[in-house]
Each structure stands twice: as C-alpha cells, then as structure tokens.
Design a protein around this motif. Structure first.
Motif, mmCIF file in Angstrom:
data_model
loop_
_atom_site.group_PDB
_atom_site.id
_atom_site.type_symbol
_atom_site.label_atom_id
_atom_site.label_comp_id
_atom_site.label_asym_id
_atom_site.label_seq_id
_atom_site.Cartn_x
_atom_site.Cartn_y
_atom_site.Cartn_z
ATOM 1 N N ALA A 17 0.941 -1.163 0.315
ATOM 2 C CA ALA A 17 -0.148 0.007 0.204
ATOM 3 C C ALA A 17 0.851 1.366 0.114
ATOM 4 C CB ALA A 17 -0.814 0.102 1.272
ATOM 5 N N PHE A 18 -0.073 2.211 -0.208
ATOM 6 C CA PHE A 18 1.267 3.625 -0.405
ATOM 7 C C PHE A 18 -0.156 5.016 0.726
ATOM 8 C CE2 PHE A 18 -0.381 3.494 -4.996
ATOM 9 C CZ PHE A 18 -1.390 4.794 -4.686
ATOM 10 N N THR A 19 0.713 5.763 1.151
ATOM 11 C CA THR A 19 -0.220 6.483 1.307
ATOM 12 C C THR A 19 0.643 8.043 0.906
ATOM 13 O OG1 THR A 19 0.656 6.578 3.459
ATOM 14 C CG2 THR A 19 -1.252 5.745 3.280
ATOM 15 N N LEU A 20 0.140 9.531 1.108
ATOM 16 C CA LEU A 20 -0.030 10.781 0.350
ATOM 17 C C LEU A 20 0.467 11.562 1.593
ATOM 18 C CD1 LEU A 20 -0.967 10.908 -3.277
ATOM 19 C CD2 LEU A 20 1.411 10.307 -2.355
ATOM 20 N N GLN A 21 1.813 11.954 2.183
ATOM 21 C CA GLN A 21 1.354 12.674 3.175
ATOM 22 C C GLN A 21 2.198 14.401 2.260
ATOM 23 O OE1 GLN A 21 4.115 11.601 5.939
ATOM 24 N NE2 GLN A 21 2.792 9.814 5.970
ATOM 25 N N ARG A 22 1.575 15.314 2.722
ATOM 26 C CA ARG A 22 1.982 16.639 2.561
ATOM 27 C C ARG A 22 3.147 17.237 3.160
ATOM 28 N NH1 ARG A 22 -0.182 17.167 -2.527
ATOM 29 N NH2 ARG A 22 -1.554 15.910 -3.219
ATOM 30 N N PRO A 23 3.717 17.009 4.029
ATOM 31 C CA PRO A 23 4.117 18.010 4.700
ATOM 32 C C PRO A 23 4.973 19.630 5.102
ATOM 33 C CG PRO A 23 6.614 16.485 3.870
ATOM 34 C CD PRO A 23 4.713 16.736 3.408
ATOM 35 N N PRO A 42 -0.626 -4.574 -5.535
ATOM 36 C CA PRO A 42 -0.626 -3.166 -5.097
ATOM 37 C C PRO A 42 -1.854 -2.202 -5.384
ATOM 38 C CG PRO A 42 0.307 -3.809 -7.189
ATOM 39 C CD PRO A 42 0.291 -4.911 -6.449
ATOM 40 N N PRO A 43 -2.024 -1.467 -5.178
ATOM 41 C CA PRO A 43 -3.197 -0.421 -5.736
ATOM 42 C C PRO A 43 -2.909 -0.266 -6.864
ATOM 43 C CG PRO A 43 -1.765 0.657 -3.285
ATOM 44 C CD PRO A 43 -1.633 -0.568 -3.528
ATOM 45 N N PRO A 44 -3.673 0.572 -7.895
ATOM 46 C CA PRO A 44 -3.112 1.462 -8.873
ATOM 47 C C PRO A 44 -2.495 2.507 -8.633
ATOM 48 C CG PRO A 44 -5.256 1.128 -8.718
ATOM 49 C CD PRO A 44 -4.737 0.712 -7.261
ATOM 50 N N PRO A 45 -1.718 2.725 -9.310
ATOM 51 C CA PRO A 45 -0.500 4.882 -8.954
ATOM 52 C C PRO A 45 -1.653 5.261 -9.188
ATOM 53 C CG PRO A 45 0.344 3.270 -10.508
ATOM 54 C CD PRO A 45 -0.502 2.051 -10.477
ATOM 55 N N ALA A 46 -2.766 5.469 -10.260
ATOM 56 C CA ALA A 46 -3.743 6.110 -10.674
ATOM 57 C C ALA A 46 -3.593 7.528 -9.929
ATOM 58 C CB ALA A 46 -4.827 5.711 -11.377
ATOM 59 N N ASP A 47 -4.156 7.363 -8.334
ATOM 60 C CA ASP A 47 -4.088 8.513 -7.764
ATOM 61 C C ASP A 47 -3.391 9.222 -7.422
ATOM 62 O OD1 ASP A 47 -7.353 7.406 -7.629
ATOM 63 O OD2 ASP A 47 -6.547 6.656 -5.805
ATOM 64 N N LEU A 48 -1.994 8.822 -7.483
ATOM 65 C CA LEU A 48 -1.361 9.257 -6.947
ATOM 66 C C LEU A 48 -0.368 9.423 -7.995
ATOM 67 C CD1 LEU A 48 1.791 9.223 -5.546
ATOM 68 C CD2 LEU A 48 2.157 7.079 -6.553
ATOM 69 N N LEU A 49 -1.007 9.132 -9.247
ATOM 70 C CA LEU A 49 -0.308 9.937 -10.649
ATOM 71 C C LEU A 49 -0.571 11.251 -10.732
ATOM 72 C CD1 LEU A 49 0.347 7.121 -13.007
ATOM 73 C CD2 LEU A 49 2.372 8.362 -11.905
ATOM 74 N N ILE A 80 6.489 6.224 -11.758
ATOM 75 C CA ILE A 80 6.392 7.223 -10.586
ATOM 76 C C ILE A 80 7.423 8.581 -11.276
ATOM 77 C CG2 ILE A 80 6.369 8.862 -8.306
ATOM 78 C CD1 ILE A 80 5.114 5.602 -7.987
ATOM 79 N N LEU A 81 8.555 7.925 -11.847
ATOM 80 C CA LEU A 81 9.916 8.572 -11.742
ATOM 81 C C LEU A 81 9.900 9.163 -13.331
ATOM 82 C CD1 LEU A 81 12.587 6.335 -10.281
ATOM 83 C CD2 LEU A 81 11.669 8.271 -9.708
ATOM 84 N N GLU A 82 9.139 8.472 -13.915
ATOM 85 C CA GLU A 82 8.937 8.877 -15.236
ATOM 86 C C GLU A 82 7.887 9.586 -14.980
ATOM 87 O OE1 GLU A 82 8.034 5.293 -18.080
ATOM 88 O OE2 GLU A 82 10.023 4.696 -18.034
ATOM 89 N N THR A 83 6.530 9.966 -15.053
ATOM 90 C CA THR A 83 5.632 10.335 -14.705
ATOM 91 C C THR A 83 6.500 12.580 -13.983
ATOM 92 O OG1 THR A 83 4.028 9.340 -14.369
ATOM 93 C CG2 THR A 83 3.445 11.788 -14.248
ATOM 94 N N ALA A 84 6.919 12.347 -13.185
ATOM 95 C CA ALA A 84 7.571 13.188 -12.441
ATOM 96 C C ALA A 84 8.807 13.928 -13.617
ATOM 97 C CB ALA A 84 8.799 12.906 -10.554
ATOM 98 N N GLU A 85 9.091 13.457 -14.086
ATOM 99 C CA GLU A 85 10.821 14.296 -14.757
ATOM 100 C C GLU A 85 9.503 14.291 -15.926
ATOM 101 O OE1 GLU A 85 13.033 11.606 -16.451
ATOM 102 O OE2 GLU A 85 13.882 12.773 -17.679
ATOM 103 N N GLN A 86 8.803 14.073 -16.314
ATOM 104 C CA GLN A 86 8.013 14.638 -17.544
ATOM 105 C C GLN A 86 7.001 15.507 -17.270
ATOM 106 O OE1 GLN A 86 4.807 12.177 -19.286
ATOM 107 N NE2 GLN A 86 6.585 10.655 -19.879
ATOM 108 N N ARG A 87 6.949 15.942 -15.253
ATOM 109 C CA ARG A 87 5.856 17.166 -14.928
ATOM 110 C C ARG A 87 7.280 17.678 -14.379
ATOM 111 N NH1 ARG A 87 0.535 13.972 -13.340
ATOM 112 N NH2 ARG A 87 0.549 13.004 -15.099
#
Lengths: 382, 258
Positions: A17-23, A42-49, A80-87
């Motif tokens: 699982a993963f959770t998101l935090q915004r410190p 694992p949960p799909p990465p769609a929410d995360l993306l 995730i890394l590829e998306t992050a790089e694109q954005r």
C-alpha cells in the motif's frame, strides 16, 4: 468489487500500500508499506499520478514500513519517476532502500535506444506499395531459383557432376522404396472406396461388372497420381524443406557457397530429379494397388470372379491412359520437389522459420498438385 | 619489400540491410600474411563484414578488392575463382550434418581436383590429423563436441590449402584452454600454409595473442574507429571507445598476459 487476494508463500506479509503526505507546501512524500512482491496486488498508481500536479515541486519517499520488495516495486517506482520527470518535479530518492536505488540506477545507465521499427500505421498506398514490392521480390526469387535449377541441369547434361551420385541414390531409395508401405495402404483403400461408391449405384441396374471400369479408370487417370502426389508432398516435400531449412540455419548452405559449390546443383537438383523419377513409378504401383483393392470388393460383395473383374479392367484401360497418369505424376514430382526445396532455401535463421518452411512446402505442393491436375485434365479433355 | 599490394583492400564500404545502414565508410587494408582481427561490440556488423568479404552479401556501396581485382564488379565465375582460394570457418562450424567428417573434408577436394579416391582419403586423414582429429574420419558432426566440431570445420576450411582463411568467432562457446589451443593452431597453420588470416572476434585474449592488424567497428557511430596492430592501438589510440574495449573498460594501457 473486491477480489480475494491470491494465496502465496508469504501470506503472512501485509498487502502492499502507499499513502501520501504533504509535510510542507509543494512537497509530497510517498509512504510505502507492506510487501511489494510479484504475488501481491498493489493499488493502482492512478491516484498518485493525479496527485503529482503543478503544486508539487519536490517528491520524497519513506520506506520504513516497507517489508519486502521485488521487481513489482521497481516497475511501480519507474512509472512515478517517469511521470515526475515529464512534469519537471524534483525527486529525492534518498528515502528508497539501497538495493532499489542500485537497480534503478542500473536500469537508467543505458538510455533507451532508438530502434528501427515499422511505424504503427501506414497509409493505405504505402501498404499496397510494400505488398507489391514484396510480390515482385518473390517473383524475382522464383525466377532466379528456376534459372539456377535449369543451369544445374545443364551442367549435369554436359557431363559435369553437380551432386554426389550416392546422395541421389539415397533420395531415390527414400522417396521410392521408403514410400511403398504408406502408398500401398492408401491406394488399396482408395480402390475399395471407389468400388463401394460405384457398387451401390451400379447394383441397381444389375451392372456391377462396371465397377471394374469405374475403379480402373478412376485410379489410372486420377487417383493414382493424385494420391501418391499428396502422400509424397507430406512425406518427402516437407522433409526436403526441413532439411534445407536446417542447413540454412546451420550456415551449411553458406559453407557450400563459399566453397564455390552451387547449393542448387548439390542439394536441390538431386532431390527434384529423384522425385521426378520416383513419383511415376509410385503412381503405377498405386494404380495396381487400387485396382486390387477394387477387385477385393468386387469378389467379396458383388459375386464377380477375380478373372472376370481383371478382364473387364483390362478391356477398359488403354495404355495411353496409363501414360496420362504417369505424365501427371512426373509433373507432380517436379512441383513437389520444387516447392519443398524453394521453401527450404528461402528459410530464415530460426526454428520458427524452419517450421513455417515445412508447413508452407506441404501447402504449396498440394495446391500446385490440384491446380496443375485440373489444368492438365482440362487441356486433355477440352 | 617495397610497397607490396595489400592482399585485401576495403574502400568506402557501406553495409546495409535494406534501408538500415549497419556500417559506413569502412577503409582498411589487409597485408599478405597478416592475422587481421575484425573487432567490436556485439551486433556492430563484424560477421556481416566477413560475409561481404567472402561473397555472401553484396555491399550497399564501396569496394572490396583482392589484390587488384575489385571483387564485387567481377563476373560470378571470377568471383568463384577468388573465393576458391579462401577457406571459411563459420561460427557454428557449419559442417554438413549429413556427411561424415571425412566426407566433409573430402567434398571440396572431390569438387576441385581430379585426384583418385585413395589419394583424397590420404589427404583427408592428413588434414584431420593436423587439427588433432586423426581417427575420427567416420564420425558424424552431431557425434562430436563443440570444440571438435570447430576443429573439424577448420580441417575442411584448409582442405584446398587456401591463401585466405576467414574465421567467424572461432573461440565462441569454447572453454579458455580449447580457445587458446585453437589460437595456437591458427598461428601454426598461418606459419606453415603462409595464409592470410581474417578473424572476427571480441575475445581480447585471442586478439593480443595472435593479431598483427585489426579494424575496430563501432555500433553507435556505425563506422570504424581505428585500424592497426591492436597492441599499438592499446598504447596509442586516443579514441575512448576503442580504448575502453581494448582495456575491458579499465583504461589500463598494458597487455595482460593470459
């Protein structure tokens, strides 16, 4: 809908699982937990993306609760890394386990190569053009191959020895004597079938003696040549394609070429000649076997005597009709040899290609046999 | 010797499969008696270059000359005459699998000479003994180990005492000792036959042990980066890719003896 997770050896592990935090504003931390293995879901990465929007400037990872991981996690991170790089989002990878870091670095060491591949969609015109070019290429290959065979034949006729006589004798034995059992079986049965079919109709007129005419003519004119042709296409044509194809894979044909020995003369010519000589003989044999098969039914079911039956057959069949079947068989022999050897010589360098060559040799042979048979029959009876 | 004509000259050679260019602008010369190594990474076109040189594949452009004769402009019969002077050892050995070793080695002799069968049999036995396979005449290729098959293929390649010997990855799939023995055999045959040897390989041990001249093909730039004695290249070549290859990525300019 919720699916029951698949049982796996590590069923004690918690699910990935993963959770998101915004410190801080502009910062996003992904907290990974559980067992990220190939067996887990694992949960799909769609929410995360979707969360990686313009407000995010820096991305971090926390893996304290991560239990085990394998390529599943790496593939997830890669997305995730590829998306992050694109954005254009900065990624701080320090939170990841050292093994994951090393593997990610390794996978990024060599940039993706620009490889040559066909574009997915082409214009209709391009596709048609390509097809036409392929067809023209195949026609050229066919012409070259035919030319090479004729040249090799010319060499043979002018007294040179393009192949080993022993090879030739082996091919003759293999496709001649070696095919006798199966040809006997099939020809007898075809004779029996013809005779059965005829007997039912002719008995109604009390004309059962004409079964001999039907079987005799049927075998001699058509079935003898056709059946032995089809058997040989499957038995010999296929093996020729496989033999030459394997030699192509093993570079054996290249080795002949660089020795200055013509592969067509050395390998193809003796095979085609052997078939050309043996198929007519097999055809005659099949004719006789078929007539015997027919007589079997005549004697046992139609109350004809063997002498009567054979005498009727003799009266019906002319020598020229025998000749017609033999001529056909000879042509079939050339066609089978040609198709088998051509497919073998065209074979690519893989096991798959050898299989395709073999199949294609049989299919081509049978198509050629039937088409040429109808053509010859039309010419003779028009 | 003043300005000997190179045995083989390659000028402006471009190799392509359809529209896909594998290597372009290859220029190098192979001198008589050289042990010439074609080296480079996997898939850069080494074996294809060999296929061009032995007449199995036509260049997209450029020329390959044997002595003064521009190979690919010759008539087919003349090409065959030149290639008859060459022996080729293929990567897989490429022995004719339906024939025994003796028949394999005998075939070129039967094809090109009028010798009597007894004489051919003697010659065949001798060639097989040269490669250490005396007594294996009646074996079929499938009954031999990989190394033995390579050596048998070598016996066939030298059947007609060729002027040129081509090797495609001779030590591929061999253990280090067998590979070294094969190298030794190649050296001895070169000495005694006086042949020019062209080898495709990426085995550094072989390259330093036997090569007197070489060309380096690169798959990234799709052309050659260097030509010359690999030991000298190791000392003097400035190109990082070549140096990287020759030093196995260590950058240490010293010949490691094996």
């Amino acid at each position: 809908m919720h699916m029951e997770p698949r049982r796996n050896p590590n069923s004690m592990d918690r699910p990935p699982a993963f959770t998101l935090q915004r410190p801080l504003p502009g910062e996003l931390t992904i907290v990974l937990s559980g067992a990220w293995t190939l067996h887990a879901h694992p949960p799909p990465p769609a929410d995360l993306l979707a969360a990686l929007d313009k407000t995010v400037r820096c991305l971090r990872f926390t893996c304290d609760a991560l239990e085990t991981w394998d390529t599943r996690l790496l593939v997830f991170l890669k997305t995730i890394l590829e998306t992050a790089e694109q954005r254009h989002i900065d990624v701080d990878r320090t939170g990841l386990p050292p093994g994951v870091l090393r593997l990610l670095t390794l996978s990024e060491a060599v940039p993706e190569q620009v490889t040559y591949s066909q574009p997915d969609r082409e214009f209709l015109v391009t596709r048609i053009g390509r097809q036409v070019l392929t067809l023209v290429g195949q026609a050229c290959e066919l012409a070259t191959f035919t030319g090479e065979i004729l040249l090799a034949l010319l060499h043979l006729l002018t007294g040179k020895k393009p192949f080993k006589p022993r090879d030739f004798l082996y091919f003759i034995q293999n496709c001649g004597v070696g095919s006798l059992p199966i040809v006997s079986l099939i020809a007898v049965l075809v004779g029996v079938i013809l005779s059965f079919v005829g007997a039912v109709q002719l008995q109604m007129f009390g004309a059962q003696i004409y079964v001999a005419n039907l079987v005799g003519l049927g075998m001699v004119l058509e079935m003898g040549a056709l059946m032995s042709g089809v058997i040989i296409a499957g038995r010999i044509g296929a093996s020729y394609a496989a033999q030459l194809g394997t030699m192509q894979v093993n570079e054996e044909i290249d080795a002949l070429r660089t020795m200055g020995i013509s592969p067509v003369g050395f390998l193809v010519l003796p095979r085609i000649l052997a078939l050309m000589l043996m198929l007519p003989l097999l055809c005659v044999y099949a004719d006789i076997m078929g007539i015997l098969g027919g007589s079997l039914i005549g004697v046992t079911m139609l109350d004809l005597s063997l002498v009567e039956y054979l005498e009727q057959t003799r009266k019906t069949i002319q020598l020229s009709q025998f000749g017609q079947g033999i001529m056909k068989a000879s042509i079939f022999g050339i066609l089978i040899g040609f198709a088998g050897c051509l497919r073998g010589m065209q074979c690519g360098r893989s096991a798959l290609a050898v299989g395709e060559a073999t199949t294609s040799a049989v299919v081509t042979s049978i198509v050629l046999i039937v088409v040429s048979d109808s053509f010859i029959t039309y010419l003779l009876y028009r | 010797m003043t300005h000997p004509v190179p045995a083989i000259t390659v000028k402006g050679l471009t190799m392509a499969y359809g529209s896909y260019v594998l290597q372009r602008d290859l220029d190098f010369a192979i001198n008589r008696g050289d042990i010439f190594v074609i080296m480079g990474g996997s898939g850069c076109g080494k074996s294809t270059l060999l296929r061009h040189m032995v007449g199995l594949k036509q260049p997209a452009s450029g020329s390959i000359s044997y002595g003064d004769a521009d190979f690919w402009t010759l008539a087919e019969d003349d090409r065959a005459t030149i290639i008859r002077r060459a022996g080729v050892l293929y990567q897989s050995g490429a022995l004719w699998s339906s024939m025994t070793l003796a028949e394999n080695v005998a075939l070129p002799l039967q094809h090109y000479t009028d010798l009597r069968p007894e004489v051919i049999a003697e010659l065949v036995s001798f060639k097989l003994s040269l490669v250490g396979l005396a007594g294996f005449e009646a074996f079929y290729p499938a009954e031999l180990s990989g190394g033995m098959r390579k050596r048998a293929a070598l016996a066939r390649a030298i059947a007609l005492d060729p002027d040129f010997l081509f090797f495609d990855e001779p030590s591929a799939g061999l253990d280090p000792i067998s590979a070294r023995n094969l190298d030794q055999l190649i050296l001895e045959l070169r000495e005694s036959l006086g042949a020019t040897v062209i080898i495709v390989t990426h085995e550094l041990a072989s390259i330093y042990a036997i090569a007197t001249n070489s060309v380096f093909l690169d798959s990234e730039t799709r052309t050659m980066l260097a030509t010359g004695d690999p030991k000298i290249l190791l000392r003097e070549c400035a190109d990082p890719t070549v140096l990287n290859f020759l030093t196995r990525g260590t950058g240490q300019r010293e010949v490691r003896t094996v």
